[in-house]
Scaffold this active site. Structure first.
Site, PDB file in Angstrom:
ATOM      1  N   GLU A   1     -19.256  -3.796 -15.488  1.00  0.00           N
ATOM      2  CA  GLU A   1     -20.376  -4.529 -14.891  1.00  0.00           C
ATOM      3  C   GLU A   1     -21.592  -3.643 -14.654  1.00  0.00           C
ATOM      4  O   GLU A   1     -22.690  -4.162 -14.404  1.00  0.00           O
ATOM      5  CB  GLU A   1     -19.964  -5.163 -13.567  1.00  0.00           C
ATOM      6  CG  GLU A   1     -19.703  -4.150 -12.459  1.00  0.00           C
ATOM      7  CD  GLU A   1     -19.251  -4.796 -11.167  1.00  0.00           C
ATOM      8  OE1 GLU A   1     -19.802  -4.438 -10.119  1.00  0.00           O
ATOM      9  OE2 GLU A   1     -18.351  -5.657 -11.191  1.00  0.00           O
TER      10      GLU A   1
ATOM     11  N   ASP B   1     -15.274 -11.279  -7.755  1.00  0.00           N
ATOM     12  CA  ASP B   1     -16.603 -10.793  -7.386  1.00  0.00           C
ATOM     13  C   ASP B   1     -16.979  -9.566  -8.193  1.00  0.00           C
ATOM     14  O   ASP B   1     -18.111  -9.093  -8.108  1.00  0.00           O
ATOM     15  CB  ASP B   1     -16.634 -10.464  -5.885  1.00  0.00           C
ATOM     16  CG  ASP B   1     -18.049 -10.289  -5.368  1.00  0.00           C
ATOM     17  OD1 ASP B   1     -18.892 -11.171  -5.633  1.00  0.00           O
ATOM     18  OD2 ASP B   1     -18.329  -9.275  -4.697  1.00  0.00           O
TER      19      ASP B   1
ATOM     20  N   PRO C   1      -9.140   0.929  -4.144  1.00  0.00           N
ATOM     21  CA  PRO C   1     -10.230   1.617  -4.845  1.00  0.00           C
ATOM     22  C   PRO C   1      -9.927   1.760  -6.331  1.00  0.00           C
ATOM     23  O   PRO C   1      -8.796   1.527  -6.776  1.00  0.00           O
ATOM     24  CB  PRO C   1     -10.279   2.988  -4.155  1.00  0.00           C
ATOM     25  CG  PRO C   1      -8.876   3.208  -3.679  1.00  0.00           C
ATOM     26  CD  PRO C   1      -8.351   1.847  -3.298  1.00  0.00           C
TER      27      PRO C   1
ATOM     28  N   ASP D   1       0.869  -1.164   0.000  1.00  0.00           N
ATOM     29  CA  ASP D   1       0.000   0.000   0.000  1.00  0.00           C
ATOM     30  C   ASP D   1       0.914   1.224   0.000  1.00  0.00           C
ATOM     31  O   ASP D   1       1.939   1.220   0.678  1.00  0.00           O
ATOM     32  CB  ASP D   1      -0.901   0.011   1.245  1.00  0.00           C
ATOM     33  CG  ASP D   1      -2.071   0.977   1.109  1.00  0.00           C
ATOM     34  OD1 ASP D   1      -3.225   0.515   1.112  1.00  0.00           O
ATOM     35  OD2 ASP D   1      -1.835   2.199   0.993  1.00  0.00           O
TER      36      ASP D   1
ATOM     37  N   HIS E   1     -20.769  -9.606  -7.595  1.00  0.00           N
ATOM     38  CA  HIS E   1     -20.546  -8.443  -6.745  1.00  0.00           C
ATOM     39  C   HIS E   1     -21.376  -8.521  -5.463  1.00  0.00           C
ATOM     40  O   HIS E   1     -22.166  -7.633  -5.141  1.00  0.00           O
ATOM     41  CB  HIS E   1     -20.881  -7.158  -7.514  1.00  0.00           C
ATOM     42  CG  HIS E   1     -20.176  -5.950  -6.973  1.00  0.00           C
ATOM     43  ND1 HIS E   1     -19.789  -4.888  -7.751  1.00  0.00           N
ATOM     44  CD2 HIS E   1     -19.789  -5.613  -5.717  1.00  0.00           C
ATOM     45  CE1 HIS E   1     -19.202  -3.963  -7.014  1.00  0.00           C
ATOM     46  NE2 HIS E   1     -19.196  -4.384  -5.758  1.00  0.00           N
TER      47      HIS E   1
END
Length: 320
Positions: free
Chosen positions: A261, A256, A204, A173, A293
Site C-alpha cells: 500500500e 484497513d 506488528p 500472543d 488505513h
C-alpha cells in the site's frame, strides 16, 4: 532544536505541530510532500525529521545525513517503511510512536459489527433504493467466538471493548499479559484459527507474522470465517485471501490495510488507475470492506503522534 515535518498536513496536524513546538521550544520546518531525494535538503540544519508511512530509502537517508539530520521519527507505530540497515549505516537514530489505543480498538469493533451485519451490502443497495431483506440477514456477536491475534496495547483494548458483548474470547500472543488473560483464553494460534468465527489481527510486521494468513492456514479456519485486519497488510497473503473470499471459505472481511500500500494511501485517485490489482478486486467484492488505513485517525491519536514524534527526537529515543 529544529525538526523537518514531512507530509505536513494543514487540515489536521498543523494545530498540534504549532502547539507542541511552543510547548517544547522547537522550530518546525513544514514539508507538505513525502520524503524524496529531491526534497531531502529541505531538512538542512535540522536535528531530526518526522515522517509518516511513506518509503524512506537509503538514498533519502544518505541525503539527510549530508544535511546534518541525526534522527528519523515516524509518526506511526509501524516502522517497516524505513530502511533500518541504511539508518544504521549512516548512524541515524530511528523512533516510532504510540498513540491512543482506543482509535484502532474502537474501529476494529466497528468493522466486526459491520461485517457481521452485512453493512456494505445494506448501504450500497440502499443507495440504489433497494430496501429488500434477501441477502442482508446478519449474525449477533454474542453467539460467536472472537479470536484476537496479538495482545499488546491495542489487542488488549480490543478485548476490553469486546468483553461487554457476551461473546467467547480467544487470544494468541507469544507473550501473554495478565490484563488480556483476565478477559480471554490464551490458546495456540492453530486452535484460535480452528475455533474462532471472527479473527482480528493486532500484530506488528515481522518475519514471524509475514503471511500468517495464507492458503494453508485459511483451510484450517471455519467456513464463513470473518477476517479483520487493522494491523499490517503483510500479515495476509493477498492472492490466497482473494481466492478464499471468492470460494466462500472467508465469509466477509474488514481490511484497513493491504500489502504494497505504500505510496497509495493517502492520495486522491478519482478516475485514475491506482496500479494495485488486488486492492481493486477487494474493493469491489460485496462482502469485503476495503478501507484506506484510517483506523488510527482520531483527534486523540493525531495529537499523540505529533507530540511523541517531537519528544523522541528531543530525547534521542531510538529503536536501533
Amino acid at each position: 532544536m529544529k525538526i523537518a515535518a514531512y507530509n505536513y498536513r494543514d487540515f489536521d496536524e498543523a494545530f498540534y505541530f504549532n502547539k507542541f513546538a511552543k510547548q517544547y521550544n522547537v522550530e518546525i520546518v513544514p514539508v507538505k510532500d513525502a520524503p524524496s531525494v529531491e526534497n531531502a535538503m529541505l531538512a538542512s540544519g535540522c536535528d531530526g525529521v518526522s515522517v509518516i508511512t511513506q518509503p524512506v530509502t537509503e538514498a533519502i537517508i544518505a541525503e539527510w545525513s549530508k544535511a546534518g539530520v541525526k534522527h528519523i521519527s515516524t509518526r506511526t507505530i509501524g516502522y517497516d517503511h524505513i530502511d533500518l540497515e541504511a539508518a544504521k549505516k549512516y548512524n541515524m537514530q530511528v523512533s516510532n510512536v504510540t498513540y491512543s489505543t482506543g482509535s484502532v480498538a474502537d474501529y476494529t469493533v466497528m468493522l466486526i459489527l459491520m461485517c457481521l451485519r452485512r453493512m456494505k451490502s445494506i448501504i450500497k443497495r440502499a443507495e440504489g433504493m433497494d430496501y429488500g431483506l434477501p441477502g442482508n440477514i446478519g449474525r449477533e456477536i454474542k453467539d460467536l467466538t472472537v479470536g484476537v491475534v496479538g495482545t499488546g496495547k491495542i489487542g488488549t483494548h480490543v478485548l476490553q471493548n469486546l468483553s461487554g458483548f457476551g461473546c467467547k474470547l480467544l487470544a494468541y500472543d507469544p507473550y501473554e499479559n495478565p490484563t488480556a488473560a483476565a478477559l480471554a483464553e490464551y490458546v495456540p494460534l492453530e486452535k484460535l484459527f480452528a475455533e474462532a468465527d471472527v479473527i482480528t489481527f493486532h500484530t506488528p510486521a515481522t518475519p514471524g507474522s509475514f503471511h500468517m494468513v495464507n492458503a494453508d492456514s485459511i483451510q484450517t479456519m471455519k467456513d464463513g470465517v470473518v477476517i479483520i485486519n487493522t494491523a499490517r497488510g503483510s500479515i495476509i497473503d493477498t492472492p490466497a485471501f482473494i481466492d478464499a473470499v471468492e470460494s466462500g471459505k472467508i465469509g466477509s472481511a474488514g481490511l484497513d490495510v493491504i500489502e504494497n500500500e505504500l505510496g497509495i494511501f493517502y492520495g486522491d485517485y478519482k478516475y485514475e488507475v491506482i496500479g494495485h490489482r488486488e486492492m481493486s478486486i477487494l474493493k469491489d467484492l460485496p462482502n469485503v470492506l476495503m478501507l484506506p488505513h484510517m483506523a488510527f485517525y482520531t483527534e486523540n491519536a493525531i495529537s499523540d503522534m505529533v507530540e511523541h514524534s517531537i519528544c523522541h527526537i528531543i530525547e534521542g529515543k531510538s529503536i536501533i
